[in-house]
Design an enzyme around this catalytic site. Structure first.
Site, PDB file in Angstrom:
ATOM      1  N   LYS A  97      15.611 -63.944  19.144  1.00 41.72           N
ATOM      2  CA  LYS A  97      14.436 -64.825  19.134  1.00 41.72           C
ATOM      3  C   LYS A  97      13.574 -64.461  20.344  1.00 41.72           C
ATOM      4  CE  LYS A  97      16.632 -68.425  16.394  1.00 41.72           C
ATOM      5  NZ  LYS A  97      18.086 -68.332  16.380  1.00 41.72           N
ATOM      6  N   ASP A 128      23.466 -74.568  23.018  1.00 43.67           N
ATOM      7  CA  ASP A 128      23.038 -73.461  22.164  1.00 43.67           C
ATOM      8  C   ASP A 128      21.583 -73.189  22.560  1.00 43.67           C
ATOM      9  OD1 ASP A 128      21.985 -71.878  20.176  1.00 43.67           O
ATOM     10  OD2 ASP A 128      22.968 -72.930  18.525  1.00 43.67           O
ATOM     11  N   TYR A 162      34.721 -48.263  13.644  1.00 40.12           N
ATOM     12  CA  TYR A 162      35.514 -49.499  13.622  1.00 40.12           C
ATOM     13  C   TYR A 162      36.103 -49.737  15.005  1.00 40.12           C
ATOM     14  CZ  TYR A 162      36.238 -52.270   9.473  1.00 40.12           C
ATOM     15  OH  TYR A 162      36.091 -53.197   8.482  1.00 40.12           O
ATOM     16  N   ARG A 172      19.299 -58.762  15.712  1.00 43.85           N
ATOM     17  CA  ARG A 172      19.832 -59.991  15.133  1.00 43.85           C
ATOM     18  C   ARG A 172      21.319 -60.110  15.496  1.00 43.85           C
ATOM     19  NH1 ARG A 172      17.405 -63.234  11.772  1.00 43.85           N
ATOM     20  NH2 ARG A 172      15.548 -61.998  12.126  1.00 43.85           N
ATOM     21  N   THR A 177      21.533 -66.826  20.154  1.00 38.89           N
ATOM     22  CA  THR A 177      21.232 -65.645  19.364  1.00 38.89           C
ATOM     23  C   THR A 177      20.556 -64.660  20.312  1.00 38.89           C
ATOM     24  OG1 THR A 177      19.115 -66.611  18.749  1.00 38.89           O
ATOM     25  CG2 THR A 177      20.903 -66.820  17.154  1.00 38.89           C
ATOM     26  N   GLU A 186      37.929 -53.049  16.050  1.00 37.38           N
ATOM     27  CA  GLU A 186      38.496 -54.401  16.175  1.00 37.38           C
ATOM     28  C   GLU A 186      39.196 -54.542  17.515  1.00 37.38           C
ATOM     29  OE1 GLU A 186      40.933 -55.094  12.759  1.00 37.38           O
ATOM     30  OE2 GLU A 186      39.197 -55.457  11.467  1.00 37.38           O
TER      31      GLU A 186
HETATM   32  N1  DSN Z   1      16.890 -70.840  11.273  1.00 38.91           N
HETATM   33  C1  DSN Z   1      16.688 -70.349  12.609  1.00 38.91           C
HETATM   34  C2  DSN Z   1      15.381 -70.814  13.143  1.00 38.91           C
HETATM   35  O1  DSN Z   1      14.422 -70.440  12.543  1.00 38.91           O
HETATM   36  O2  DSN Z   1      15.286 -71.543  14.107  1.00 38.91           O
HETATM   37  C3  DSN Z   1      17.777 -70.751  13.406  1.00 38.91           C
HETATM   38  O3  DSN Z   1      18.964 -70.398  12.780  1.00 38.91           O
END
Ligand code: DSN
Length: 426
Positions: A222, A193, A47, A228, A219, A49
């Site tokens: 990707k 984003d 933990y 993730r 994110t 925080e």
């Molecule tokens: N749903 C994701 C995507 O596939 O682009 C983004 O959150």
């Protein structure tokens, strides 16, 4: 210790599905063994925080070093001045920006979800559209590209406090400079984003939004090929001319407001094992090998888009600058929905997702489009020649989407091809 067969048999099955199939979901990728090991490590037990050096728990000396490493590598990757690596996901990173910059009911603007935007950029079923007042810009019906003139007109008329650039299904480079000018005209915050193209941006293949935007979120799983998760970044030119305050009414730096918005604003304890994996992934993304990978992702996407068009498919916007493309099925197969097309391809072990196309007449549950992306298949080692073969196989399936024998023949071919493209054993 006994093996939990119920769970681990299913994990084996999922591994097999990944190994033998062709993965074309534009937002997915295959992480390295080290990223996987960091996520599955003892760091999950801790933990922590707070932020490095300022925690609410003892025993954080080591995770402090891990989190600082992740921060430093991320700053280096994008030339950021400040970062927060704790958001559990991209939507959480975006939620933190909303919490820091807007009050409930404030107006903001994002790309229309059915034109390629993201749920957390103003969908009426998401916190962003439920708690804030969303207006949107669109792509141009003729070109399939963001309609910057309309964006400017809408922004001037609606006066949003925040403008978001970024998408889930948009294959073109952005004119960030133009959007920043619009934001400056109306005193709005400009957020990008960059979740989808983050890896290509890190490799220097697309424009770095930190040069133009006040705030950038992404994110990490990707094109960036990490675990993730999400992160928030601020660039050099960031200041707080809007006089944003914390909940005590004190004017604070945006970095402080964002830190507080992540924790305690929307999250509790950070996932330090995931932050360790983020650090590994950022380290990988700084290497020349990753740059070569990102170049190949882009090349593969361009070849794939052209191969589709050569077969008479309509690619929204007529091509791709990044890792993904949106196929509008309506001209070639007027009766075929994205839903049925996805089902037939999945039966052939080619994984993709149905997607609305701009100005779609079908619902999000049916759709008229398919979204394809090359990050995952490129991680498996695919080059241009495989892209051509994949488009052939997709075409074979889509020409007869309900013919089981046809689908079975393609699936056998897919499985045999993918034996030649290794993936590490989990
Ligand atoms: N749903 C994701 C995507 O596939 O682009 C983004 O959150």
């Amino acid at each position: 210790m006994n093996r939990d067969n119920a769970v681990f048999d299913l994990i084996e099955k999922e591994h097999l599905r990944q190994v033998r199939g062709i993965e074309l979901i534009a937002s997915e990728n295959f992480v390295s063994e080290e990223v996987m090991r960091a996520m599955g490590s003892c760091v999950t037990n801790k933990y922590a925080e707070g932020l490095p050096g300022h925690r609410y728990y003892g025993g954080c000396e080591v995770v402090d070093q891990i989190e600082r490493l992740a921060q430093d590598r991320l700053k280096e990757l994008y030339g950021a001045e400040w970062v927060n690596v704790q958001p559990h996901s991209g939507a959480q990173a975006n939620a933190a920006v909303f919490l820091a910059c807007l009050k409930s009911g404030d107006k903001f603007m994002g790309l229309n979800l059915s034109h390629g935007g993201h749920l957390s950029h103003g969908s009426q079923v998401n916190f962003s559209g439920l708690m804030f007042n969303a207006c949107c810009y669109n792509v141009n019906q003729e070109t399939g590209m963001v309609d910057y003139e309309e964006l400017e007109k809408t922004a001037l008329a609606e006066q949003p406090k925040l403008i978001i650039a970024g998408a889930s299904a948009y294959s073109r480079e952005w004119d960030y400079e133009r959007i920043r000018k619009v934001a400056d005209q109306i005193g709005a915050i400009f957020m990008v984003d960059m979740a989808h193209p983050a890896g290509l941006i890190a490799a220097g293949l697309l424009k770095n939004p930190l040069k133009y935007a006040h705030i950038v979120t992404t994110t990490t799983h990707k094109t960036l090929r990490g675990p993730r998760g999400g992160v928030i970044l601020l660039g050099k030119d960031f200041d707080n001319p809007w006089g944003y305050t914390n909940n005590k009414g004190e004017v604070k730096k945006m970095s402080q407001l964002l830190d507080s918005a992540v924790f305690p604003g929307i999250q509790g304890g950070p996932l330090e094992h995931v932050i360790a994996a983020k650090a590994v992934a950022f380290g990988e993304a700084l290497t020349p090998a990753y740059k070569e990978y990102a170049k190949q992702v882009q090349k593969n996407a361009a070849v794939m888009a052209k191969a589709f068009m050569d077969k008479g498919y309509n690619i929204v916007s007529g091509g791709t600058d990044n890792h993904c493309m949106l196929v509008d099925l309506r001209n070639k197969f007027p009766e075929l929905t994205g839903k049925l097309a996805e089902k037939a391809l999945v039966a052939a072990d080619i994984t993709t997702n149905k997607n609305m196309v701009p100005f779609d007449t079908r619902s999000p549950f049916l759709t008229s489009g398919l979204r394809f992306g090359t990050p995952a298949i490129t991680t498996r080692g695919a080059k241009e020649d495989l892209m051509l073969e994949i488009v052939e196989m997709i075409d074979t399936v889509l020409c007869n989407p309900e013919n089981d024998a046809n689908i079975k023949a393609v699936r056998e071919k897919v499985n045999s091809i993918m034996m030649e493209y290794p993936m590490f054993a989990w």
